[in-house]
Design a protein around this motif. Sequence first.
Motif, short mmCIF file in Angstrom:
data_model
loop_
_atom_site.label_atom_id
_atom_site.label_comp_id
_atom_site.label_asym_id
_atom_site.label_seq_id
_atom_site.Cartn_x
_atom_site.Cartn_y
_atom_site.Cartn_z
N GLU A 9 0.82 -1.21 0.00
CA GLU A 9 0.00 0.00 0.00
C GLU A 9 0.85 1.25 0.00
O GLU A 9 0.47 2.26 -0.56
N SER A 10 2.01 1.21 0.63
CA SER A 10 2.84 2.40 0.73
C SER A 10 3.48 2.77 -0.60
O SER A 10 4.07 3.82 -0.73
N GLU A 11 3.36 1.92 -1.61
CA GLU A 11 3.94 2.19 -2.91
C GLU A 11 2.89 2.70 -3.91
O GLU A 11 3.07 2.57 -5.11
N MET A 12 1.81 3.27 -3.42
CA MET A 12 0.79 3.78 -4.34
C MET A 12 1.32 5.01 -5.06
O MET A 12 2.23 5.68 -4.60
N SER A 13 0.76 5.29 -6.21
CA SER A 13 1.21 6.43 -6.99
C SER A 13 0.68 7.73 -6.40
O SER A 13 -0.27 7.74 -5.61
N LEU A 17 -2.88 8.59 -4.48
CA LEU A 17 -2.93 9.28 -3.20
C LEU A 17 -3.79 10.53 -3.28
O LEU A 17 -4.63 10.79 -2.41
N ARG A 18 -3.60 11.32 -4.33
CA ARG A 18 -4.40 12.53 -4.51
C ARG A 18 -5.88 12.19 -4.66
O ARG A 18 -6.75 12.88 -4.13
N GLY A 19 -6.18 11.12 -5.37
CA GLY A 19 -7.57 10.69 -5.53
C GLY A 19 -8.19 10.28 -4.20
O GLY A 19 -9.33 10.65 -3.88
N ASP A 20 -7.41 9.53 -3.40
CA ASP A 20 -7.90 9.15 -2.07
C ASP A 20 -8.17 10.38 -1.21
O ASP A 20 -9.18 10.46 -0.51
N ALA A 22 -8.85 13.43 -2.23
CA ALA A 22 -10.00 14.16 -2.76
C ALA A 22 -11.31 13.50 -2.32
O ALA A 22 -12.29 14.18 -2.01
N ARG A 23 -11.33 12.18 -2.26
CA ARG A 23 -12.54 11.48 -1.82
C ARG A 23 -12.78 11.65 -0.32
O ARG A 23 -13.91 11.67 0.14
N MET A 24 -11.72 11.78 0.46
CA MET A 24 -11.86 11.91 1.90
C MET A 24 -12.11 13.34 2.36
O MET A 24 -12.66 13.56 3.43
N ALA A 25 -11.72 14.33 1.56
CA ALA A 25 -11.81 15.73 1.97
C ALA A 25 -13.20 16.13 2.48
O ALA A 25 -13.29 16.83 3.49
N PRO A 26 -14.28 15.72 1.84
CA PRO A 26 -15.60 16.11 2.36
C PRO A 26 -15.89 15.56 3.76
O PRO A 26 -16.76 16.07 4.46
N HIS A 27 -15.16 14.55 4.19
CA HIS A 27 -15.40 13.94 5.50
C HIS A 27 -14.60 14.61 6.62
O HIS A 27 -14.82 14.32 7.79
N TRP A 28 -13.66 15.45 6.26
CA TRP A 28 -12.82 16.11 7.27
C TRP A 28 -13.48 17.38 7.76
O TRP A 28 -13.89 18.23 6.99
N ALA A 29 -13.58 17.50 9.05
CA ALA A 29 -14.18 18.70 9.64
C ALA A 29 -13.14 19.81 9.72
O ALA A 29 -12.00 19.57 10.07
#
Length: 65
Positions: A9-13, A17-20, A22-29
């Motif tokens: 997993e640590s070798e993702m591009s 990483l940017r896509g992940d 972007a998908r998580m950003a709406p969940h961060w307060a």
Amino acid sequence: MSNNIVPSESEMSLAELRGDCARMAPHWAVPAKTSTKPVEPSRIHGVTVPPSSARLIDAMSDYGD
């Protein structure tokens, strides 16, 4: 023994990483921005600044003006 290397997993591009992110950003307060008042100089006790450091800080416009 297999020569097939499976990326961890640590070798993702960077794109993945940017896509992940972007998908998580709406969940961060986002904490509410708070304003702080400056501390009155009379409340600051026990701070000793060497003369050479005081001259350096005094010469910096962000701190001395």
